[in-house]
Scaffold this active site. Structure first.
Site: not given
Length: 367
Positions: A24, A26, A58, A100, A167-169, A172, A224
């Site tokens: 993933p 941007t 994301a 994501q 997306h837990g990386a 964020y 993630r």
């Protein structure tokens, strides 16, 4: 050790044709309201088809979760038609499409949020230049965040994606609740490690339950995470081993560790004997597949990575050469484009957002 050209079948029945994943990244190509543009569709279509799975950049689940201009949105039903076009473009030649989804939390600012103050677990600013002190989320707002992750997942199903990645990386919102730096709460959502994990647990439970009740077939859910933080107090590798252990017991299809270098060693002196990925895989103990990423450039990198991970995510190398995977599989590594010429941008469907990412992450590969 996994062979790069072998298939993998996740718990929910989805099978990927090989072990390579587009990481993933941007793009900043969407319209101001989060609607996917044709440029974005063309970009993903070009870089799809050869990898087993593409994970999009994301997509924000609600308005105050937006992290930057040009960001994908999955917060409203009007975004579904173009998301469906994006999913269809990715899914050519059997590649699976994963959306994501995230909330930026304090990693945004009022200019992006049109004057609204960013929110987070607590009113603590990030340790970065110009960071604003966010507003602490209320109990009602936390429940709404959980609900919005569920609704975003339903929209991804309706749009024809093959799964979502939570997306837990990258610091964020989900990570902000787990981090002792950004989470100073004294209610049920903060305190010790178990309480700081609570929001992540609730989001995973609600999303996976909704997928089960939706009747969607072969729709997967991944998570993630970033293994360490530089802040003090902050997430340490021991915390992440706890996180991974807890996540491995939930109804997830995969975990995805976010790294800039796949063989990176932990900061903690207690974990210097092996790369972090090896410790993570030992903690997971076969309960769920692990995707790893970080400066994968060669066939040797992939082979090494797949000795300790189940899937290898490729980012920059795939952006520079959309046929990176085919050349690896066909033993034509000498033909892989290693440098990016600015005259190649139109051919590669690379816009200003992707280019700024490349300039920041790999200036040595731009000529």
């Amino acid at each position: 050790m996994a062979e790069m050209q072998t298939t993998l079948t996740f718990k929910r029945g989805l099978t990927v044709k090989n072990r390579l994943v587009m990481a993933p990244m941007t793009t900043k190509m969407s319209f101001y309201d989060g609607v996917v543009t044709q440029d974005e569709i063309d970009y993903y279509a070009l870089h799809s088809g050869e990898v087993g799975m593409v994970i999009t950049g994301a997509a924000n689940i609600q308005a105050n979760g937006k992290g930057w201009e040009g960001e994908l949105g999955v917060e409203a039903d009007y975004q579904i038609p173009n998301l469906a076009k994006l999913a269809a473009a990715i899914k050519k030649n059997g590649t699976k499409a994963i959306l994501q989804i995230f909330h930026a939390g304090r990693m945004t600012d009022r200019s992006v949020l049109r004057g609204e103050l960013p929110v987070s677990a607590s009113a603590v600013a990030a340790q970065r230049a110009g960071a604003e002190t966010p507003r602490e989320l209320s109990e009602i707002e936390i429940q709404q965040v959980i609900e919005n992750f569920k609704q975003a997942t339903l929209r991804a199903i309706k749009a024809g994606f093959d799964g979502v990645e939570l997306h837990g990386a990258n610091t964020y919102l989900l990570q902000q609740f787990f981090s002792p730096h950004s989470n100073r709460r004294t209610d049920q959502w903060g305190g010790d490690r178990q309480k700081r994990f609570r929001l992540i647990e609730k989001v995973v439970q609600v999303v996976t339950q909704e997928v089960a009740e939706s009747g969607a077939e072969n729709f997967i859910v991944g998570y993630r995470f970033s293994p360490e933080e530089i802040e003090t107090p902050g997430i340490r590798f021991e915390d992440t081993l706890y996180l991974v252990d807890q996540l491995s017991e939930l109804a997830l299809d995969y975990l995805h560790v976010s790294l800039s270098q796949f063989d990176r060693i932990a900061q903690s002196p207690d974990y210097h004997e092996r790369p972090m990925i090896a410790y993570l895989q030992a903690k997971i103990a076969g309960r769920v597949p692990l995707i790893a990423v970080g400066n994968v450039q060669t066939k040797a990198d992939i082979t090494t990575l797949l000795q300790i991970a189940d899937l290898a995510a490729v980012g920059q190398s795939l952006l520079i050469d959309p046929h990176f995977v085919a050349k690896i599989f066909n033993d034509q590594e000498e033909l892989i484009r290693r440098k990016l010429n600015r005259y190649d941008l139109d051919e590669l469907k690379i816009g200003n957002g992707v280019m700024s990412f490349l300039e920041q992450m790999m200036p040595e590969r731009i000529i």
